[in-house]
Design a protein around this motif. Structure first.
Motif, PDB file in Angstrom:
ATOM      1  N   PHE A 318       0.854  -1.212   0.000  1.00 51.61           N
ATOM      2  CA  PHE A 318       0.000   0.000   0.000  1.00 51.61           C
ATOM      3  C   PHE A 318       0.885   1.255   0.000  1.00 51.61           C
ATOM      4  O   PHE A 318       0.696   2.162  -0.822  1.00 51.61           O
ATOM      5  CB  PHE A 318      -0.907  -0.050   1.241  1.00 51.61           C
ATOM      6  N   HIS A 319       1.862   1.305   0.882  1.00 48.84           N
ATOM      7  CA  HIS A 319       2.711   2.495   0.974  1.00 48.84           C
ATOM      8  C   HIS A 319       3.593   2.659  -0.267  1.00 48.84           C
ATOM      9  O   HIS A 319       3.846   3.782  -0.711  1.00 48.84           O
ATOM     10  CB  HIS A 319       3.564   2.454   2.250  1.00 48.84           C
ATOM     11  N   LEU A 320       4.036   1.506  -0.832  1.00 49.21           N
ATOM     12  CA  LEU A 320       4.853   1.585  -2.046  1.00 49.21           C
ATOM     13  C   LEU A 320       4.025   2.180  -3.191  1.00 49.21           C
ATOM     14  O   LEU A 320       4.501   3.013  -3.962  1.00 49.21           O
ATOM     15  CB  LEU A 320       5.352   0.182  -2.417  1.00 49.21           C
ATOM     16  N   LEU A 321       2.780   1.734  -3.276  1.00 46.43           N
ATOM     17  CA  LEU A 321       1.896   2.239  -4.332  1.00 46.43           C
ATOM     18  C   LEU A 321       1.648   3.742  -4.183  1.00 46.43           C
ATOM     19  O   LEU A 321       1.694   4.498  -5.167  1.00 46.43           O
ATOM     20  CB  LEU A 321       0.560   1.495  -4.277  1.00 46.43           C
ATOM     21  N   VAL A 322       1.423   4.176  -2.929  1.00 45.35           N
ATOM     22  CA  VAL A 322       1.218   5.614  -2.689  1.00 45.35           C
ATOM     23  C   VAL A 322       2.481   6.380  -3.106  1.00 45.35           C
ATOM     24  O   VAL A 322       2.397   7.418  -3.773  1.00 45.35           O
ATOM     25  CB  VAL A 322       0.896   5.888  -1.198  1.00 45.35           C
ATOM     26  N   LEU A 323       3.646   5.823  -2.775  1.00 43.39           N
ATOM     27  CA  LEU A 323       4.910   6.483  -3.123  1.00 43.39           C
ATOM     28  C   LEU A 323       5.073   6.576  -4.645  1.00 43.39           C
ATOM     29  O   LEU A 323       5.443   7.631  -5.177  1.00 43.39           O
ATOM     30  CB  LEU A 323       6.083   5.714  -2.492  1.00 43.39           C
ATOM     31  N   LEU A 324       4.778   5.471  -5.353  1.00 42.34           N
ATOM     32  CA  LEU A 324       4.916   5.490  -6.818  1.00 42.34           C
ATOM     33  C   LEU A 324       3.962   6.501  -7.450  1.00 42.34           C
ATOM     34  O   LEU A 324       4.327   7.232  -8.368  1.00 42.34           O
ATOM     35  CB  LEU A 324       4.662   4.090  -7.395  1.00 42.34           C
ATOM     36  N   THR A 325       2.731   6.549  -6.929  1.00 48.18           N
ATOM     37  CA  THR A 325       1.760   7.513  -7.461  1.00 48.18           C
ATOM     38  C   THR A 325       2.240   8.930  -7.188  1.00 48.18           C
ATOM     39  O   THR A 325       2.097   9.812  -8.038  1.00 48.18           O
ATOM     40  CB  THR A 325       0.373   7.297  -6.807  1.00 48.18           C
ATOM     41  N   LEU A 326       2.814   9.117  -6.010  1.00 49.53           N
ATOM     42  CA  LEU A 326       3.336  10.442  -5.655  1.00 49.53           C
ATOM     43  C   LEU A 326       4.459  10.861  -6.610  1.00 49.53           C
ATOM     44  O   LEU A 326       4.497  12.007  -7.090  1.00 49.53           O
ATOM     45  CB  LEU A 326       3.845  10.414  -4.207  1.00 49.53           C
ATOM     46  N   ILE A 327       5.345   9.906  -6.929  1.00 51.89           N
ATOM     47  CA  ILE A 327       6.447  10.215  -7.860  1.00 51.89           C
ATOM     48  C   ILE A 327       5.868  10.604  -9.225  1.00 51.89           C
ATOM     49  O   ILE A 327       6.308  11.565  -9.855  1.00 51.89           O
ATOM     50  CB  ILE A 327       7.416   9.006  -7.977  1.00 51.89           C
ATOM     51  N   LEU A 328       4.840   9.869  -9.662  1.00 57.00           N
ATOM     52  CA  LEU A 328       4.191  10.197 -10.945  1.00 57.00           C
ATOM     53  C   LEU A 328       3.560  11.589 -10.892  1.00 57.00           C
ATOM     54  O   LEU A 328       3.670  12.370 -11.842  1.00 57.00           O
ATOM     55  CB  LEU A 328       3.091   9.174 -11.254  1.00 57.00           C
ATOM     56  N   ALA A 329       2.906  11.879  -9.777  1.00 54.63           N
ATOM     57  CA  ALA A 329       2.228  13.177  -9.639  1.00 54.63           C
ATOM     58  C   ALA A 329       3.241  14.317  -9.635  1.00 54.63           C
ATOM     59  O   ALA A 329       3.060  15.329 -10.330  1.00 54.63           O
ATOM     60  CB  ALA A 329       1.392  13.193  -8.358  1.00 54.63           C
ATOM     61  N   VAL A 330       4.320  14.131  -8.884  1.00 63.52           N
ATOM     62  CA  VAL A 330       5.365  15.157  -8.833  1.00 63.52           C
ATOM     63  C   VAL A 330       5.964  15.349 -10.237  1.00 63.52           C
ATOM     64  O   VAL A 330       6.155  16.469 -10.707  1.00 63.52           O
ATOM     65  CB  VAL A 330       6.453  14.767  -7.797  1.00 63.52           C
ATOM     66  N   GLY A 331       6.211  14.215 -10.917  1.00 62.55           N
ATOM     67  CA  GLY A 331       6.729  14.275 -12.287  1.00 62.55           C
ATOM     68  C   GLY A 331       5.760  15.003 -13.203  1.00 62.55           C
ATOM     69  O   GLY A 331       6.164  15.783 -14.062  1.00 62.55           O
ATOM     70  N   GLY A 332       4.466  14.757 -13.003  1.00 71.59           N
ATOM     71  CA  GLY A 332       3.433  15.416 -13.817  1.00 71.59           C
ATOM     72  C   GLY A 332       3.485  16.924 -13.664  1.00 71.59           C
ATOM     73  O   GLY A 332       3.405  17.659 -14.645  1.00 71.59           O
ATOM     74  N   VAL A 333       3.656  17.398 -12.428  1.00 63.55           N
ATOM     75  CA  VAL A 333       3.713  18.852 -12.208  1.00 63.55           C
ATOM     76  C   VAL A 333       5.007  19.415 -12.791  1.00 63.55           C
ATOM     77  O   VAL A 333       5.025  20.502 -13.375  1.00 63.55           O
ATOM     78  CB  VAL A 333       3.614  19.199 -10.699  1.00 63.55           C
ATOM     79  N   LEU A 334       6.103  18.618 -12.667  1.00 65.16           N
ATOM     80  CA  LEU A 334       7.405  19.103 -13.155  1.00 65.16           C
ATOM     81  C   LEU A 334       7.487  19.150 -14.686  1.00 65.16           C
ATOM     82  O   LEU A 334       8.458  19.687 -15.228  1.00 65.16           O
ATOM     83  CB  LEU A 334       8.534  18.242 -12.587  1.00 65.16           C
ATOM     84  N   THR A 335       6.498  18.575 -15.374  1.00 63.31           N
ATOM     85  CA  THR A 335       6.493  18.694 -16.844  1.00 63.31           C
ATOM     86  C   THR A 335       6.243  20.149 -17.262  1.00 63.31           C
ATOM     87  O   THR A 335       6.334  20.466 -18.439  1.00 63.31           O
ATOM     88  CB  THR A 335       5.381  17.839 -17.479  1.00 63.31           C
ATOM     89  N   THR A 336       5.886  20.980 -16.291  1.00 63.46           N
ATOM     90  CA  THR A 336       5.571  22.415 -16.462  1.00 63.46           C
ATOM     91  C   THR A 336       4.213  22.656 -17.122  1.00 63.46           C
ATOM     92  O   THR A 336       3.900  23.787 -17.476  1.00 63.46           O
ATOM     93  CB  THR A 336       6.661  23.224 -17.235  1.00 63.46           C
ATOM     94  N   ILE A 337       3.413  21.600 -17.273  1.00 63.79           N
ATOM     95  CA  ILE A 337       2.025  21.844 -17.699  1.00 63.79           C
ATOM     96  C   ILE A 337       1.388  22.656 -16.572  1.00 63.79           C
ATOM     97  O   ILE A 337       1.552  22.322 -15.388  1.00 63.79           O
ATOM     98  CB  ILE A 337       1.254  20.517 -17.881  1.00 63.79           C
TER      99      ILE A 337
END
Lengths: 409, 150
Positions: A318-337
């Protein structure tokens, strides 16, 4: 006395936790373009979220099981998987928007570019989800979110013609410079913002985290039927101040800074600082909720140990999944969209995914095998069915309207 | 299942691509409506900047907030200007006239916003007042453009 305090705290956190980046941006945007002529869409969404949140909370209190666990069992793995994929994608998109929202709020307070905040915020969100107790997280951010009541104060300080505002709500008229498809596109966006799927998953999973039983159903109902409508009023007041200050100035909202502008006009510097605190609290709280909801949904579907009521090492996947989603979300914001663009799409895609989220809840809450004597009554089923029709119509119309209006242009 | 995912992914990409793109203007009327939309959007950014400066001068807004709002308005204005400039106008004299008229206003607005940001960061109150005066005229001209062609 302790129970009464618990109820009061629940109501306050429900109000403070109701508004997220989607509500902030969509309500301000709509207020600045349509006045209060679309407040009906928020009110329709508000009744819907109360109805279905109550059902999902009741299901959690009676069964002590998470929504997706029950959906898979009741509707089968295939239907459950379709439900899971749609809900997860929309919630992950909302998670991305919320992280962008915190960063934008901090930029307003510091004038440091929001992208520089994003990695640190990712770390902070992860640490809080990993280390902090569920009840502390929920209560602190819910209570801090109450600072957004400054929008209500600003509305009062603007000395509006209350009769005129009520008339705009009661007898809605589309502004002549806006097209009908755009009007309905934003109606669906407001509806989607009010009925965001994660709110229901988080509410019911939170019930399991806090070990609700049948005895807690009354408290749960008070939280929903008092806290959510007051949170909804807060959403309407955000639209109202935008309608009074921004609409006559030809300002159409597309940044978070513009959302706070009416506060400066109405109440000044200190109130603006309080509003920024509210932006941070609302988006941070919602980021925690959406991040946890991503983990809850997948873990519940696959039957993994989940939640913060067990030690992190006992719920590793569960915590690993939350962490992976968080990394994706952070990456999504860092795309500068632009995070505001992500927010606008997230509320519309929320509307698209609504039937997949809410239909199974209605089915389970109505099933006496699961619910016993706490299954839906006739009125609840009647209203739930009517809302299901509204949800399906909104869901079917969302994408065609997005094309037609070029996403509300 | 793989096929379903492929179709869904292609659909999603299609939706994002179409909802965000700028189409060419085939007729003068279409070009005019895009020009009006550009004028309205750019007016919104100018008004945001003007209102924010006004609030800061009255002591109702923090300096950091003003700087962020001005920077965001400048970025948004520049994006609106670039989008309009990338539209291929139809081959008519009226379209060229529209383009020339709006381009001048957009250039004035972009220059004014940049100047406003610089002065705000220097906390040059007198300079800000003069720039606000100029930008108010540009905003009025954009509003007039939108009214005349809308």
């Amino acid at each position: 006395m302790k129970r009464l305090l618990g109820v009061a705290l629940g109501i306050l956190t429900a109000i403070g936790g109701f508004v997220d980046i989607g509500d902030l941006v969509t309500n301000a945007l709509v207020g600045s373009r349509f006045g209060l002529s679309l407040a009906w869409a928020t009110l329709v969404g508000l009744v819907g979220i109360c109805l279905y949140a109550e059902m999902s909370g009741r299901v959690a209190a009676v069964t002590s099981r998470g929504t997706f666990d029950l959906v898979r069992e009741r509707l089968g793995p295939r239907a459950g998987l379709a439900n899971l994929i749609a809900s997860f994608l929309v919630t992950a998109l909302t998670f991305t928007a919320e992280i962008g929202g915190i960063a934008l709020s901090l930029e307003l307070a510091t004038s440091v570019n929001y992208l520089l905040w994003v990695p640190m915020l990712g770390l902070a969100v992860w640490l809080l989800i990993w280390r902090v107790k569920f009840s502390i997280m929920e209560n602190v951010f819910g209570l801090l979110g109450l600072t957004l009541l400054v929008f209500g104060v600003a509305l009062w300080q603007l000395h509006p013609q209350w009769g005129d505002l009520l008339h705009q709500i009661a007898v809605p008229h589309k502004p002549t410079n806006e097209g009908t498809p755009v009007y309905f596109y934003y109606a669906i966006a407001l509806f989607g913002a009010a009925m965001t799927p994660y709110e229901v998953f988080f509410f019911s999973s939170g019930g399991v985290e806090e070990k609700w039983t049948k005895k807690d159903i009354i408290t749960e109902r008070i939280n929903v039927y008092l806290g959510f409508p007051l949170g909804g009023l807060l959403s309407v007041s955000i639209a109202a101040v935008a309608a009074i200050v921004l609409l006559p100035n030809n300002i159409s909202v597309n940044t978070l800074g513009q959302v706070g502008l009416p506060i400066a006009v109405a109440s000044g510097k200190l109130a603006l600082a309080v509003a920024i605190l509210g932006f941070v609290a609302a988006t941070f709280g919602a980021a925690l909720e959406t991040g946890l909801s991503c983990g809850y949904s997948v873990a519940q579907y696959f039957g993994w140990q989940w939640g913060k009521f067990v030690r992190p090492r006992d719920a590793g996947r569960f915590h690993l999944l939350v962490l992976l989603t968080l990394i994706l979300a952070v990456g999504g914001v860092l795309t500068t969209i632009n995070p505001i663009t992500i927010t606008e799409y997230s509320v519309v895609f929320s509307a698209v995914a609504l039937p997949l989220t809410y239909f199974p809840i209605l089915v389970i809450a109505n099933d006496p095998d699961y619910m016993g004597d706490k299954a839906n009554g006739r009125i609840c089923n009647f209203l739930g069915s009517i809302y299901l029709v509204i949800i399906v119509v909104a869901s079917a119309a969302a994408i065609p309207l997005m094309f037609w209006t070029k996403a509300g242009q | 299942m793989t096929r379903v995912f492929r179709v869904a992914f292609a659909g999603l990409v299609f939706v994002f691509a179409l909802s965000g793109c700028v189409g060419p203007a085939r007729t003068t009327h279409t070009y005019e409506s895009k020009a009006v939309r550009t004028a309205n959007d750019s007016l919104s950014e100018l008004q945001t900047a003007l209102l924010s400066v006004q609030m800061t001068r009255r002591g109702r807004m923090m300096q950091v907030y003003l700087e962020t709002v001005l920077s965001e308005s400048e970025d948004a204005f520049s994006s609106i200007q670039n989008t309009f400039d990338s539209i291929q106008p139809p081959d008519t004299g009226r379209a060229d006239q529209l383009r020339a008229g709006l381009d001048t206003l957009l250039s004035d607005g972009a220059d004014g916003l940049a100047q406003l940001r610089i002065l705000a960061r220097r906390q040059d109150t007198r300079g800000l007042a003069a720039e606000v005066h100029k930008l108010t005229a540009t905003a009025a001209a954009l509003d007039k453009f939108a009214q005349e062609h809308g």
